[in-house]
Design an enzyme around this catalytic site. Structure first.
Site, PDB file in Angstrom:
ATOM      1  N   TYR A   1      52.937 -13.881  22.351  1.00  0.00           N
ATOM      2  CA  TYR A   1      53.472 -15.221  22.596  1.00  0.00           C
ATOM      3  C   TYR A   1      53.920 -15.864  21.277  1.00  0.00           C
ATOM      4  O   TYR A   1      55.056 -16.328  21.143  1.00  0.00           O
ATOM      5  CB  TYR A   1      52.438 -16.128  23.289  1.00  0.00           C
ATOM      6  CG  TYR A   1      52.842 -17.575  23.262  1.00  0.00           C
ATOM      7  CD1 TYR A   1      53.905 -18.038  24.027  1.00  0.00           C
ATOM      8  CD2 TYR A   1      52.204 -18.492  22.415  1.00  0.00           C
ATOM      9  CE1 TYR A   1      54.317 -19.357  23.972  1.00  0.00           C
ATOM     10  CE2 TYR A   1      52.592 -19.808  22.352  1.00  0.00           C
ATOM     11  CZ  TYR A   1      53.661 -20.247  23.133  1.00  0.00           C
ATOM     12  OH  TYR A   1      54.073 -21.559  23.055  1.00  0.00           O
TER      13      TYR A   1
ATOM     14  N   SER B   1      56.132 -24.041  18.246  1.00  0.00           N
ATOM     15  CA  SER B   1      54.691 -24.272  18.382  1.00  0.00           C
ATOM     16  C   SER B   1      54.009 -24.118  17.035  1.00  0.00           C
ATOM     17  O   SER B   1      54.440 -23.323  16.190  1.00  0.00           O
ATOM     18  CB  SER B   1      54.137 -23.225  19.357  1.00  0.00           C
ATOM     19  OG  SER B   1      52.733 -23.183  19.303  1.00  0.00           O
TER      20      SER B   1
ATOM     21  N   LYS C   1      57.805 -16.889  19.667  1.00  0.00           N
ATOM     22  CA  LYS C   1      58.260 -18.169  19.089  1.00  0.00           C
ATOM     23  C   LYS C   1      58.808 -17.945  17.673  1.00  0.00           C
ATOM     24  O   LYS C   1      59.827 -18.528  17.287  1.00  0.00           O
ATOM     25  CB  LYS C   1      57.105 -19.171  19.041  1.00  0.00           C
ATOM     26  CG  LYS C   1      56.657 -19.654  20.413  1.00  0.00           C
ATOM     27  CD  LYS C   1      57.707 -20.530  21.076  1.00  0.00           C
ATOM     28  CE  LYS C   1      57.309 -20.930  22.488  1.00  0.00           C
ATOM     29  NZ  LYS C   1      58.398 -21.555  23.249  1.00  0.00           N
TER      30      LYS C   1
END
Ligand code: NAD
Ligand code: WQD
Length: 340
Positions: free
Chosen positions: A149, A125, A153
Site C-alpha cells: 500500500y 499519505s 503511494k
C-alpha cells in the site's frame, strides 16, 4: 474552476470533501466503483448541502468510462481519492493494489491529458515517510515504504513528479494525510470500514457502541511518554477544507508540491482512548496486546508548509474528533448498511 471531479468521491474523505465543495458552490462529480463505499453517503451529502452531485459509478482503470466523463462535463480539476487502503490486505494482494492504485492513476492521468485537464490533487499519505528518523516530519524527510500500500503511494508520487518534469504545464498537489478521524458534526456521514476495523478510531467507536468486546492496544513499550504509539490525528472536516485550499492554490500555480495535512500534535493511543471516554461519557474496555508488526513509535507532521502555501491549518480539537466520531457511530451503528 467550477466542475470538480472526485475519484472515490463516495468514500470517507471524498464524501466530506464533496460536502465542503458543494457548500462552497462547486459542481461536484463523483466517480466511484463503490468497492469500499456506498452511494448512500453521497445522497446524505446532497441532503446536508441542499444541492446535487453528479454521481457516476465506474472504475478509474476503465479508460473509456473515464473519457466519457470528461467528454460530457467541463472538468476543471480532479481530486483523486480512489484507491485501496488496507495495509494488511495490500501485503496479501499486492498485484491488486498496484493495479488499482498505480494502474488506475496512470489511466486517470492519461485521460486528463487527452482532455487537457492538468490540475490534480492527489491523496497521498504520511505512510510515504516510512519509519521517520525524527519528528515532527516535514516534506523533505526521506521517503520509504514497508508494505505494498505504502509502496503504491510512493510510486504514484514518483510517477506524478516525472509527469510534471516532462510536461511542466501540469499543476499537482500531493496531499500527505496523517491520521484522518472524526466525521461531519451532523453524524450523517462518516467512516464505515468493512469487517474488523484496522484503524484505531473506528475500533474504539465500535467497542463503545458494543459491537466489539474490547480494544487491543498494540504495545505499551514504545519509546513514547506512556509507551503507546503516537500519531497525528486530524479531523476529516479539517482535511476536507485542505482540499479546497489546494484547489484554489492550483488555480494559479503549476508544478508539483507535496504538502503535509496534519495538526502538528501527536497523541498516544491511551490519550485517544481516555479522551473518547471523558468527552463521550462511555466505556471503552481495553487490554494491552503485543505490538502490531510494521507499526512505528511516533509519527506527527510539521504542518508549516500547508499554512505557508495554502493558508490552511487544522482548527478542530481532540474533543471535536472523539465527539464527532462517536456521534456518527452512535447514530449509525451499522454504518451505511441496513444489516451489517
Ligand atoms: P475510502 O476507501 O473510504 O475511499 C476510497 C474510495 O475510492 C472508495 O469509495 C472506493 O470505493 C473508491 N475506489 C477504490 N478503487 C477505485 C477504483 N479503481 N475506481 C473507482 N473508485 C475506486 O478511503 P478514504 O479513507 O476516503 O481514503 C481516500 C484516499 O486517501 C485513498 O487514496 C487513501 O489511500 C488515502 N489516504 C487515506 C488515509 C486514511 O487513513 N483514511 C490516510 C492517508 C491517505
Ligand atoms: C494508530 C495507532 C496502532 C488499532 C494507518 C496506515 C497509514 C494511514 C493511516 C492510509 C497505532 C494503534 C490501532 C488497534 C491499536 N492510512 N492501534 N489498536 O497505523 O498510524 O496508519 O492508517 O494512508 O498508511 O498505516 O493508523 O489507526 O491503524 O493506528 O493500538 O486496534 O493505534 O498501533 O499506534 P496507523 P492506525
Amino acid at each position: 474552476m467550477n466542475y470538480i471531479l472526485l475519484t472515490g468521491g463516495a468514500g470517507y474523505i471524498g464524501s466530506h470533501t464533496a460536502l465542503a465543495l458543494l457548500r462552497a458552490g462547486y459542481q461536484v462529480i463523483s466517480f466511484d466503483n463503490y468497492s469500499n463505499s456506498s452511494a448512500t453517503a453521497l445522497k446524505r451529502v446532497e441532503k446536508l448541502a441542499g444541492g446535487n452531485i453528479i454521481c457516476l459509478s465506474g472504475d478509474i482503470r476503465d479508460e473509456a468510462a473515464l473519457s466519457a466523463v470528461f467528454r460530457q462535463y467541463p472538468v476543471a480539476a480532479v481530486i483523486h481519492f480512489a484507491g485501496l487502503k488496507a495495509v494488511g490486505e495490500s501485503t496479501e494482494q499486492p498485484l491488486h493494489y498496484y493495479d488499482n492504485n498505480v494502474g488506475g492513476t496512470i489511466t486517470l492521468c492519461r485521460v486528463m491529458r487527452e482532455f487537457n485537464v492538468k490540475k490534480l490533487v492527489f491523496s497521498s499519505s504520511a505512510t510515504v515517510y516510512g519509519d521517520a528518523k525524527t519528528v515532527p516530519i516535514d516534506e523533505t524527510a526521506p521517503r520509504s515504504a514497508t508494505n505494498p500500500y505504502g509502496q503504491s503511494k510512493l510510486m504514484i508520487e514518483h510517477i506524478l513528479a516525472d509527469l510534471v518534469n516532462a510536461e511542466p504545464d501540469w499543476g499537482i498537489t500531493l496531499l500527505r494525510y496523517f491520521n484522518p478521524v472524526g466525521a461531519d458534526s451532523s453524524g450523517q456521514i462518516g467512516e464505515d470500514p468493512n469487517g474488523i476495523p484496522n484503524n484505531l478510531m473506528p475500533f474504539i467507536s465500535q467497542v463503545a457502541v458494543g459491537k466489539r468486546d474490547k480494544l487491543n492496544i498494540f504495545g505499551n513499550d514504545y519509546p513514547t511518554a506512556d509507551g503507546t504509539g503516537v500519531r497525528d490525528y486530524i479531523h476529516v472536516v479539517d482535511l476536507a477544507a485542505g482540499h479546497l485550499k489546494a484547489l484554489q492554490y492550483l488555480e494559479n500555480h503549476q508544478g508539483i508540491e507535496a504538502i503535509n495535512l496534519g495538526t502538528g500534535t501527536g497523541y498516544s493511543v491511551l490519550e485517544m482512548v481516555n479522551a473518547f471516554v471523558r468527552v463521550n461519557q462511555v466505556e471503552v474496555p481495553y487490554q494491552i496486546a503485543p505490538r502490531r508488526p510494521g507499526d512505528i513509535a511516533s509519527c506527527f507532521a510539521r504542518p508549516d508548509k500547508a499554512l505557508k502555501l495554502l493558508g490552511w491549518q487544522a482548527e478542530k480539537t481532540l474533543a471535536d474528533m472523539v465527539r464527532d466520531s462517536w456521534h456518527w457511530q452512535r447514530q449509525n451503528p451499522n454504518g451505511y448498511a441496513e444489516n451489517k
